[in-house]
Design a protein around this motif. Structure first.
Motif, PDB file in Angstrom:
ATOM      1  N   GLY A 434     -86.918-111.168  32.152  1.00 24.77           N
ATOM      2  CA  GLY A 434     -86.292-109.857  32.294  1.00 24.77           C
ATOM      3  C   GLY A 434     -86.526-109.256  33.661  1.00 24.77           C
ATOM      4  N   LEU A 435     -85.883-108.113  33.893  1.00 25.77           N
ATOM      5  CA  LEU A 435     -86.059-107.393  35.154  1.00 25.77           C
ATOM      6  C   LEU A 435     -85.879-105.900  34.944  1.00 25.77           C
ATOM      7  CD1 LEU A 435     -83.047-106.471  36.400  1.00 25.77           C
ATOM      8  CD2 LEU A 435     -82.891-108.919  36.816  1.00 25.77           C
ATOM      9  N   ASN A 436     -86.528-105.134  35.823  1.00 27.00           N
ATOM     10  CA  ASN A 436     -86.371-103.678  35.938  1.00 27.00           C
ATOM     11  C   ASN A 436     -85.967-103.358  37.360  1.00 27.00           C
ATOM     12  OD1 ASN A 436     -88.886-102.006  33.869  1.00 27.00           O
ATOM     13  ND2 ASN A 436     -87.552-103.710  33.387  1.00 27.00           N
ATOM     14  N   TYR A 437     -85.137-102.323  37.529  1.00 29.35           N
ATOM     15  CA  TYR A 437     -84.831-101.839  38.871  1.00 29.35           C
ATOM     16  C   TYR A 437     -84.870-100.321  38.842  1.00 29.35           C
ATOM     17  CZ  TYR A 437     -82.658-101.128  43.388  1.00 29.35           C
ATOM     18  OH  TYR A 437     -82.418-100.739  44.691  1.00 29.35           O
ATOM     19  N   ASP A 438     -85.686 -99.732  39.725  1.00 28.35           N
ATOM     20  CA  ASP A 438     -85.832 -98.280  39.776  1.00 28.35           C
ATOM     21  C   ASP A 438     -84.577 -97.645  40.370  1.00 28.35           C
ATOM     22  OD1 ASP A 438     -88.369 -98.530  38.754  1.00 28.35           O
ATOM     23  OD2 ASP A 438     -89.370 -98.406  40.699  1.00 28.35           O
ATOM     24  N   LEU A 439     -83.919 -96.800  39.570  1.00 26.23           N
ATOM     25  CA  LEU A 439     -82.698 -96.131  40.021  1.00 26.23           C
ATOM     26  C   LEU A 439     -82.990 -94.871  40.813  1.00 26.23           C
ATOM     27  CD1 LEU A 439     -80.466 -96.373  36.811  1.00 26.23           C
ATOM     28  CD2 LEU A 439     -80.264 -97.737  38.899  1.00 26.23           C
ATOM     29  N   LEU A 440     -83.937 -94.059  40.322  1.00 26.32           N
ATOM     30  CA  LEU A 440     -84.219 -92.792  40.987  1.00 26.32           C
ATOM     31  C   LEU A 440     -85.594 -92.286  40.591  1.00 26.32           C
ATOM     32  CD1 LEU A 440     -83.710 -90.367  38.626  1.00 26.32           C
ATOM     33  CD2 LEU A 440     -81.361 -91.115  38.997  1.00 26.32           C
ATOM     34  N   LYS A 441     -86.047 -91.268  41.355  1.00 24.66           N
ATOM     35  CA  LYS A 441     -87.327 -90.638  41.092  1.00 24.66           C
ATOM     36  C   LYS A 441     -87.100 -89.277  40.445  1.00 24.66           C
ATOM     37  CE  LYS A 441     -89.548 -92.891  45.036  1.00 24.66           C
ATOM     38  NZ  LYS A 441     -90.232 -92.691  46.334  1.00 24.66           N
ATOM     39  N   VAL A 442     -87.906 -88.985  39.426  1.00 25.53           N
ATOM     40  CA  VAL A 442     -87.845 -87.706  38.725  1.00 25.53           C
ATOM     41  C   VAL A 442     -89.240 -87.095  38.808  1.00 25.53           C
ATOM     42  CG1 VAL A 442     -87.264 -86.519  36.591  1.00 25.53           C
ATOM     43  CG2 VAL A 442     -86.125 -88.688  37.153  1.00 25.53           C
ATOM     44  N   GLY A 443     -89.484 -86.246  39.833  1.00 26.42           N
ATOM     45  CA  GLY A 443     -90.835 -85.759  40.058  1.00 26.42           C
ATOM     46  C   GLY A 443     -91.759 -86.943  40.309  1.00 26.42           C
ATOM     47  N   PRO A 444     -92.861 -87.050  39.551  1.00 26.47           N
ATOM     48  CA  PRO A 444     -93.764 -88.193  39.719  1.00 26.47           C
ATOM     49  C   PRO A 444     -93.390 -89.402  38.857  1.00 26.47           C
ATOM     50  CG  PRO A 444     -94.735 -86.624  38.231  1.00 26.47           C
ATOM     51  CD  PRO A 444     -93.425 -86.022  38.643  1.00 26.47           C
ATOM     52  N   LEU A 445     -92.163 -89.411  38.309  1.00 30.16           N
ATOM     53  CA  LEU A 445     -91.733 -90.472  37.408  1.00 30.16           C
ATOM     54  C   LEU A 445     -90.657 -91.335  38.052  1.00 30.16           C
ATOM     55  CD1 LEU A 445     -91.382 -88.375  34.113  1.00 30.16           C
ATOM     56  CD2 LEU A 445     -93.411 -89.562  34.953  1.00 30.16           C
ATOM     57  N   ASN A 446     -90.542 -92.559  37.570  1.00 33.06           N
ATOM     58  CA  ASN A 446     -89.446 -93.461  37.922  1.00 33.06           C
ATOM     59  C   ASN A 446     -88.514 -93.610  36.737  1.00 33.06           C
ATOM     60  OD1 ASN A 446     -90.139 -94.154  40.559  1.00 33.06           O
ATOM     61  ND2 ASN A 446     -91.443 -95.855  39.916  1.00 33.06           N
ATOM     62  N   LEU A 447     -87.217 -93.654  37.007  1.00 34.00           N
ATOM     63  CA  LEU A 447     -86.225 -94.015  35.994  1.00 34.00           C
ATOM     64  C   LEU A 447     -85.647 -95.357  36.401  1.00 34.00           C
ATOM     65  CD1 LEU A 447     -84.576 -93.303  33.460  1.00 34.00           C
ATOM     66  CD2 LEU A 447     -82.856 -92.299  34.992  1.00 34.00           C
ATOM     67  N   ALA A 448     -85.847 -96.367  35.558  1.00 32.72           N
ATOM     68  CA  ALA A 448     -85.418 -97.728  35.867  1.00 32.72           C
ATOM     69  C   ALA A 448     -84.400 -98.200  34.846  1.00 32.72           C
ATOM     70  CB  ALA A 448     -86.625 -98.674  35.877  1.00 32.72           C
ATOM     71  N   VAL A 449     -83.540 -99.117  35.275  1.00 37.12           N
ATOM     72  CA  VAL A 449     -82.615 -99.799  34.377  1.00 37.12           C
ATOM     73  C   VAL A 449     -83.090-101.244  34.268  1.00 37.12           C
ATOM     74  CG1 VAL A 449     -81.028-100.404  36.266  1.00 37.12           C
ATOM     75  CG2 VAL A 449     -80.189-100.329  33.902  1.00 37.12           C
ATOM     76  N   GLY A 450     -82.952-101.833  33.095  1.00 37.02           N
ATOM     77  CA  GLY A 450     -83.461-103.189  32.921  1.00 37.02           C
ATOM     78  C   GLY A 450     -82.780-103.927  31.795  1.00 37.02           C
ATOM     79  N   GLY A 451     -83.114-105.177  31.694  1.00 35.48           N
ATOM     80  CA  GLY A 451     -82.596-106.024  30.630  1.00 35.48           C
ATOM     81  C   GLY A 451     -83.419-107.286  30.526  1.00 35.48           C
ATOM     82  N   GLN A 452     -83.326-107.962  29.377  1.00 39.68           N
ATOM     83  CA  GLN A 452     -84.069-109.199  29.188  1.00 39.68           C
ATOM     84  C   GLN A 452     -83.403-110.064  28.131  1.00 39.68           C
ATOM     85  OE1 GLN A 452     -87.903-107.492  27.873  1.00 39.68           O
ATOM     86  NE2 GLN A 452     -87.534-108.362  25.845  1.00 39.68           N
TER      87      GLN A 452
END
Length: 488
Positions: A434-452
């Motif tokens: 699988g993989l994750n890719y960080d789309l954007l930052k939300v304050g101190p958080l990451n929002l990632a899209v992924g699949g496996q």
């Protein structure tokens, strides 16, 4: 969907709260090979063990803030004089770095990446951590058998830690871990082929991962340092985690990107939620020996209550971190009547694991875990499991994989003993990529899209139920704290 919206609002609230507080930051240090390690700073003093982890050409200037570049948007506008650089230490020792903290009292390598939100208030230090994956999962999406299922869900967990020094040599630490799985996964959990363990509506869960309890850890620990090389620690939890097995899967850097639990979970780290546990540990240099008394019965179907503490089981574990990059453990325990549907069965569990962490650049890390587990019911043949997982992080991109081998029985897979035989052992293999890719930052958080994708290979006797080589797949959005650091 209403529950998912509530969870998202909670996370955004935590992010806004964190951005308004004084933060403790990881400091990135360069190794002799040019890699970088995220290591904690503890103010004026640093232990010999922590020095080993930071020895690789780390240069501490007389003014630690001079020349530092802010890498986190939430830190913009903060003045040097208003920033506190002292970090939390390991929960079981004031002389070890926080990066060694696993789940419960277990150890990770000192070089492990640390994801979380650091806060400070007076004498207390805090950390917030968590993970949520909003996803669509489909097990056996090629419809080769009749045991697959699909679902839109959001496995999740959230954690808070608090710590302060007590006198010159004491350390007080608290953990709170919660999960809203019961809301997002329902009582029957999420689809996962060949997964077994626990029950729902009086029936054993099969091909599903059970939800975790609302309160997954409420623990307190106290550590006393006799010297920089020796500590004595006491840990109590209701619930908590005994000294048995490796770091639980959701806290391993090698497994954090994967939303699924291992199908060998109940062979290695299923005791990470135990209603009643007390552990005593003694550290000598980079060795630690621990003994636990705990409740053997796994959590019941009511995920909101506190189960009866029994303290009818025991375990022991030996940890050894030979360098900043490695964490090794062996453990053994007796678990009395773990399954509510089979109260007459006791289990002896043995585990051994090796965890490796290698930072090699700015937000570039490689983490891996090799794990063996054995469940042995008296007067029955033991069942083995083996796991090898790895996660390669290249800034915004994470590529991960997991291989598992596990032996499951007629009883565990809820099969007819007339057709399949009593206590027949079925070897099962599973490979995930699988993989994750960080789309954007939300304050101190990451929002990632992924699949496996997961490929299964099971005993031919199971083909009529599962088909030949079924596959599972999922796509998800993942929200998690990012690596907090500063660059010199």
């Amino acid at each position: 969907m209403k529950n998912l919206i509530i969870i998202t609002v909670v996370l955004f609230g935590l992010a806004q709260m964190a951005s308004g507080q004084t933060m403790k930051m990881n400091v990135t240090t360069k190794s002799k090979k040019g890699g970088k390690m995220n290591m904690p700073m503890k103010g004026k003093k640093m232990s010999d063990t922590a020095k080993k982890a930071t020895k690789m050409n780390m240069r501490i200037k007389s003014d630690p803030m001079k020349g530092m570049k802010m890498k986190d948007s939430s830190m913009k506008g903060m003045k040097k004089d208003g920033m506190k650089m002292d970090m939390m230490s390991n929960s079981q020792s004031p002389n070890l770095p926080m990066t060694r903290d696993g789940s419960g009292t277990s150890w990770l390598p000192d070089a492990s990446p640390m994801y979380g939100i650091m806060l400070n208030s007076g004498k207390w230090s805090y950390m917030l951590h968590g993970n949520i994956a909003l996803r669509y999962t489909s097990q056996d999406f090629t419809s080769k058998g009749n045991r697959g299922a699909n679902k839109v869900d959001a496995p999740n967990w959230f954690m808070g830690m608090a710590q302060r020094k007590v006198g010159e040599n004491g350390l007080l630490h608290f953990n709170l871990m919660m999960s809203l799985d019961r809301l997002t996964e329902g009582g029957g959990g999420y689809p996962l082929l060949f997964q077994t363990g626990e029950s729902w509506k009086g029936q054993p869960l099969i091909d599903h991962q059970h939800p975790h309890d609302l309160f997954s850890e409420l623990s307190a620990s106290y550590a006393y340092s006799f010297s920089k090389k020796t500590d004595l620690s006491i840990y109590v939890g209701y619930p908590g985690e005994p000294a048995l097995g490796p770091v639980a899967f959701m806290h391993r850097p090698s497994a954090m990107s994967d939303p699924d639990a291992p199908i060998s979970h109940h062979w290695s780290d299923a005791t990470h939620i135990t209603f009643g546990v007390a552990t005593v540990g003694f550290r000598f240099y980079d060795f630690k020996i621990e003994a636990s008394s705990f409740t053997g019965r796994e959590p019941n179907e009511n995920r909101y209550n506190f189960d009866k503490p029994r303290f009818d089981s025991w375990s022991g574990r030996l940890d050894y971190n030979p360098s900043a990059n490695w964490a090794l453990q062996v453990s053994h325990g007796f678990i009395k009547s773990p399954e509510e549907l089979h109260p007459e069965e006791n289990v002896y569990r043995s585990t051994a694991s090796a965890t490796y962490s290698l930072p090699f650049g700015d937000e570039k890390t490689f983490n891996a875990t090799a794990l063996w587990g054995l469940n042995k019911i008296p007067n029955q043949q033991g069942n083995n499991s083996a796991l090898l997982e790895g996660d390669l992080r290249l800034k915004k991109l994470a590529i991960y994989t997991r291989y598992e081998f596990v032996q499951k029985t007629t009883e565990e897979l809820v099969l007819s003993p007339v057709v399949y035989g009593d206590n027949t052992i079925f070897p099962i293999n599973a490979v995930t990529l699988g993989l994750n890719y960080d789309l954007l930052k939300v304050g101190p958080l990451n929002l990632a899209v992924g699949g496996q994708l997961t490929y299964y290979a099971a005993d031919n006797k199971l083909t009529s139920l599962y088909g030949k080589n079924p596959m599972g797949g999922e796509v998800f959005l993942r929200l998690y704290p990012r690596l907090m650091k500063m660059k010199m």
